[in-house]
Write a protein that holds these residues in place. Structure first.
Motif, PDB file in Angstrom:
ATOM      1  N   ALA A  74       5.759 -15.655  -6.233  1.00 17.22           N
ATOM      2  CA  ALA A  74       6.621 -15.712  -7.420  1.00 17.22           C
ATOM      3  C   ALA A  74       8.095 -15.774  -7.033  1.00 17.22           C
ATOM      4  N   GLY A  75       8.404 -15.415  -5.786  1.00 15.05           N
ATOM      5  CA  GLY A  75       9.810 -15.252  -5.412  1.00 15.05           C
ATOM      6  C   GLY A  75      10.273 -13.896  -5.929  1.00 15.05           C
ATOM      7  N   PRO A  76      11.498 -13.491  -5.552  1.00 15.29           N
ATOM      8  CA  PRO A  76      11.951 -12.154  -5.948  1.00 15.29           C
ATOM      9  C   PRO A  76      12.009 -12.004  -7.465  1.00 15.29           C
ATOM     10  N   GLU A  77      11.480 -10.895  -7.941  1.00 14.08           N
ATOM     11  CA  GLU A  77      11.561 -10.608  -9.381  1.00 14.08           C
ATOM     12  C   GLU A  77      12.574  -9.476  -9.551  1.00 14.08           C
ATOM     13  N   VAL A  78      13.658  -9.775 -10.241  1.00 16.35           N
ATOM     14  CA  VAL A  78      14.766  -8.816 -10.347  1.00 16.35           C
ATOM     15  C   VAL A  78      14.683  -8.014 -11.640  1.00 16.35           C
ATOM     16  N   ALA A  79      14.406  -8.679 -12.747  1.00 13.11           N
ATOM     17  CA  ALA A  79      14.311  -7.967 -14.028  1.00 13.11           C
ATOM     18  C   ALA A  79      13.235  -6.899 -13.904  1.00 13.11           C
ATOM     19  N   TYR A 122      21.416 -18.515 -16.779  1.00 14.15           N
ATOM     20  CA  TYR A 122      20.661 -17.797 -17.823  1.00 14.15           C
ATOM     21  C   TYR A 122      21.398 -16.510 -18.197  1.00 14.15           C
ATOM     22  N   ALA A 123      21.176 -16.053 -19.431  1.00 13.56           N
ATOM     23  CA  ALA A 123      21.843 -14.837 -19.895  1.00 13.56           C
ATOM     24  C   ALA A 123      21.303 -13.589 -19.199  1.00 13.56           C
ATOM     25  N   SER A 124      20.090 -13.664 -18.684  1.00 11.98           N
ATOM     26  CA  SER A 124      19.519 -12.498 -18.008  1.00 11.98           C
ATOM     27  C   SER A 124      18.581 -12.981 -16.902  1.00 11.98           C
ATOM     28  N   PHE A 125      18.308 -12.081 -15.969  1.00 13.07           N
ATOM     29  CA  PHE A 125      17.306 -12.392 -14.940  1.00 13.07           C
ATOM     30  C   PHE A 125      15.946 -12.603 -15.598  1.00 13.07           C
ATOM     31  N   MET A 126      15.693 -11.839 -16.660  1.00 17.48           N
ATOM     32  CA  MET A 126      14.389 -11.972 -17.291  1.00 17.48           C
ATOM     33  C   MET A 126      14.179 -13.394 -17.819  1.00 17.48           C
ATOM     34  N   LEU A 127      15.204 -13.945 -18.501  1.00 22.89           N
ATOM     35  CA  LEU A 127      15.073 -15.314 -19.005  1.00 22.89           C
ATOM     36  C   LEU A 127      14.893 -16.301 -17.861  1.00 22.89           C
ATOM     37  N   LYS A 128      15.628 -16.068 -16.791  1.00 25.12           N
ATOM     38  CA  LYS A 128      15.503 -16.953 -15.628  1.00 25.12           C
ATOM     39  C   LYS A 128      14.080 -16.879 -15.071  1.00 25.12           C
ATOM     40  N   GLU A 129      13.567 -15.681 -14.974  1.00 26.02           N
ATOM     41  CA  GLU A 129      12.244 -15.502 -14.361  1.00 26.02           C
ATOM     42  C   GLU A 129      11.127 -16.031 -15.266  1.00 26.02           C
ATOM     43  N   ILE A 130      11.331 -15.931 -16.573  1.00 31.06           N
ATOM     44  CA  ILE A 130      10.364 -16.535 -17.509  1.00 31.06           C
ATOM     45  C   ILE A 130      10.341 -18.056 -17.286  1.00 31.06           C
ATOM     46  N   ALA A 131      11.533 -18.625 -17.128  1.00 38.14           N
ATOM     47  CA  ALA A 131      11.640 -20.078 -16.955  1.00 38.14           C
ATOM     48  C   ALA A 131      11.077 -20.528 -15.611  1.00 38.14           C
ATOM     49  N   ILE A 166      -3.182  -7.795  -3.552  1.00 35.37           N
ATOM     50  CA  ILE A 166      -2.535  -8.970  -4.144  1.00 35.37           C
ATOM     51  C   ILE A 166      -1.100  -8.526  -4.375  1.00 35.37           C
ATOM     52  N   CYS A 167      -0.172  -9.148  -3.675  1.00 34.91           N
ATOM     53  CA  CYS A 167       1.177  -8.575  -3.630  1.00 34.91           C
ATOM     54  C   CYS A 167       2.225  -9.676  -3.586  1.00 34.91           C
ATOM     55  N   ASN A 168       3.423  -9.361  -4.104  1.00 28.80           N
ATOM     56  CA  ASN A 168       4.497 -10.354  -4.125  1.00 28.80           C
ATOM     57  C   ASN A 168       5.564 -10.104  -3.067  1.00 28.80           C
ATOM     58  N   THR A 169       5.464  -8.980  -2.373  1.00 27.92           N
ATOM     59  CA  THR A 169       6.560  -8.617  -1.470  1.00 27.92           C
ATOM     60  C   THR A 169       6.055  -8.526  -0.038  1.00 27.92           C
ATOM     61  N   ASN A 170       6.474  -9.502   0.745  1.00 25.91           N
ATOM     62  CA  ASN A 170       6.078  -9.592   2.143  1.00 25.91           C
ATOM     63  C   ASN A 170       6.377  -8.326   2.914  1.00 25.91           C
ATOM     64  N   GLY A 171       5.396  -7.864   3.645  1.00 30.74           N
ATOM     65  CA  GLY A 171       5.651  -6.736   4.538  1.00 30.74           C
ATOM     66  C   GLY A 171       5.838  -5.396   3.844  1.00 30.74           C
ATOM     67  N   SER A 172       5.553  -5.312   2.565  1.00 28.42           N
ATOM     68  CA  SER A 172       5.711  -4.029   1.870  1.00 28.42           C
ATOM     69  C   SER A 172       4.532  -3.109   2.220  1.00 28.42           C
ATOM     70  N   THR A 173       4.583  -1.887   1.752  1.00 29.85           N
ATOM     71  CA  THR A 173       3.634  -0.869   2.216  1.00 29.85           C
ATOM     72  C   THR A 173       2.185  -1.186   1.830  1.00 29.85           C
ATOM     73  N   ILE A 174       1.964  -1.618   0.587  1.00 30.51           N
ATOM     74  CA  ILE A 174       0.577  -1.830   0.137  1.00 30.51           C
ATOM     75  C   ILE A 174      -0.142  -2.896   0.974  1.00 30.51           C
ATOM     76  N   PRO A 175       0.432  -4.081   1.197  1.00 40.03           N
ATOM     77  CA  PRO A 175      -0.270  -5.024   2.085  1.00 40.03           C
ATOM     78  C   PRO A 175      -0.384  -4.513   3.515  1.00 40.03           C
ATOM     79  N   ARG A 176       0.613  -3.769   3.983  1.00 41.18           N
ATOM     80  CA  ARG A 176       0.542  -3.250   5.357  1.00 41.18           C
ATOM     81  C   ARG A 176      -0.633  -2.308   5.532  1.00 41.18           C
ATOM     82  N   GLU A 177      -0.937  -1.565   4.497  1.00 41.33           N
ATOM     83  CA  GLU A 177      -2.021  -0.576   4.620  1.00 41.33           C
ATOM     84  C   GLU A 177      -3.383  -1.122   4.176  1.00 41.33           C
ATOM     85  N   SER A 178      -3.429  -2.397   3.756  1.00 41.16           N
ATOM     86  CA  SER A 178      -4.693  -2.971   3.283  1.00 41.16           C
ATOM     87  C   SER A 178      -5.409  -3.702   4.411  1.00 41.16           C
ATOM     88  N   ASP A 179      -6.696  -3.995   4.211  1.00 40.85           N
ATOM     89  CA  ASP A 179      -7.441  -4.768   5.205  1.00 40.85           C
ATOM     90  C   ASP A 179      -7.032  -6.233   5.173  1.00 40.85           C
TER      91      ASP A 179
END
Ligand code: F6R
Length: 369
Positions: free
Chosen positions: A149-154, A5-14, A129-142
């Motif tokens: 979605a998998g990694p979002e780069v764009a 794809y020409a960009s990560f954004m196009l890839k992620e849309i697809a 509701i989070c896309n990144t395993n082990g990141s701060t927001i889920p760590r601090e939530s109940d």
């Protein structure tokens, strides 16, 4: 790594049909019952919830706005959605029966983190509701419900948004299922429809060439307006946000019912207005109203870009450009209606010579307040 794809954004849309499927995976059994045991809030606690408050920023906030419609409809629990950056500064009313839902792709957004800390200090339960395993927001939530979605780069959020919507629907339907509302049959039907929705997203992606052409033809415009109603209103806001951040154009989204209260004064000859038309089925009142809005703005010179479901013939005479999406249950329509707006912004930005993956002045995760 952009996979051709020409960009990560196009890839992620697809990648969106797969992201949607992955986020549903393992959460719906063959009988159409939801299993969200991973959400470590007990059924007893969920039955006691008397208010839901959603906090998020930017695109995630738009997902939260849509979630409010779904939660209130399927559970009859009052729900409010608030910008995380505004939340704690107004001393919100929270207690142990309040369920706060914090939506964040990165899990590191400082505004959202501060909102959830404030909520927990007041004794509310927080579900991330989070896309990144082990990141701060889920760590601090109940509790946490991960989007897959998998990694979002764009920098501009696309597939994360669709999976945030899916997660929000799952939370709404699960609350409905656990609490047993009068919508029991509808809930089962919607769970089935949700499990089939990625096919519709796929179909939208296959028909995007006219959208790209249209986007290129608008590259020299200064302003694009977006209108929607009901869940189409946050979709309009999301379309405008994508255009601002990628194409650096003036773009605004309005609730179509507000037109006559001011924004209609903006309509002049040639101004492109993208209208997200609600499903004609079931919501015929709103449908009729938005058709009148399209007539009104067109009579004042607007160039109308109409996003409407297949089979909706009523809009045809008033559409300068018609973008078709598959017929979809009302509350789920944002999953298909947003996709053309992402493609539109990406193509318009490219036509203007902008770098779509790294828009100016923006960072992928905003770790300052
Ligand atoms: C828009 C965009 C931003 C983010 C917002 C929240 O395309 O990407 O508006 O949605 O900064 O980020 P997260 O979801 O990581 O908390």
């Amino acid at each position: 790594e952009k996979g051709g794809y020409a960009s990560f954004m196009l890839k992620e849309i697809a990648e969106q049909p797969k992201a949607v499927t992955d986020t549903l995976l393992g959460r719906i059994d063959p009988e159409g019952t939801l299993h969200l045991d991973e959400v470590r809030i007990t059924r007893g606690e969920l039955r006691e919830v008397d208010k839901v408050v959603i906090v998020a920023c930017g695109t995630a906030y738009h997902a939260g706005m849509i979630a409010k419609y779904a939660i209130e409809h399927w559970t009859r629990i009052p729900c409010e959605t608030e910008l995380a950056s505004e939340f704690r500064y107004r001393d919100p009313i929270l207690d142990p029966h309040t369920l706060v839902v914090a939506i964040s792709q990165s899990g590191e957004t400082m505004d959202t983190l501060m909102a959830l800390r404030h909520a927990r200090e007041q004794g509310a339960k927080v579900l991330a509701i989070c896309n990144t395993n082990g990141s701060t927001i889920p760590r601090e939530s109940d509790a946490v419900l991960y989007t897959h979605a998998g990694p979002e780069v764009a920098v501009a959020s696309t597939k994360a948004f669709l999976t945030q919507l899916v997660a929000c629907y799952l939370v709404a339907l699960y609350l409905g299922q656990v609490r047993g509302t009068k919508w029991g049959d509808e809930i089962r039907t919607v769970i089935r429809q949700l499990s089939e929705i990625s096919g519709s997203v796929e179909r939208v992606l296959e028909t995007m060439e006219p959208v790209r052409e249209l986007a290129r033809s608008l590259a020299s415009h200064d302003t694009v307006l977006f209108l929607g109603r009901h869940v189409g209103f946050p979709v309009a806001l999301e379309g405008a946000l994508k255009l601002k951040e990628l194409a650096y154009m003036h773009a605004e989204g309005f609730a179509a019912g507000e037109l006559k209260h001011g924004p209609i004064a903006l309509i002049e000859d040639g101004v492109p207005v993208v209208v997200v038309v609600p499903s004609p089925a079931g919501r015929s009142v709103l449908h009729g109203k938005i058709v009148s809005n399209i007539q009104e703005i067109r009579a004042r010179g607007a160039r109308t870009v109409v996003i409407a479901e297949e089979g909706d013939e009523e809009v045809v005479p008033y559409a300068d450009h018609l973008i078709r999406i598959p017929a979809t249950p009302t509350l789920l329509q944002p999953l298909v209606a947003t996709v053309p707006l992402q493609v539109f912004a990406c193509e318009l930005a490219t036509a203007r010579g902008n770098e779509v993956d790294q828009p100016r002045n923006l960072a992928k995760s905003v770790t300052v307040e």
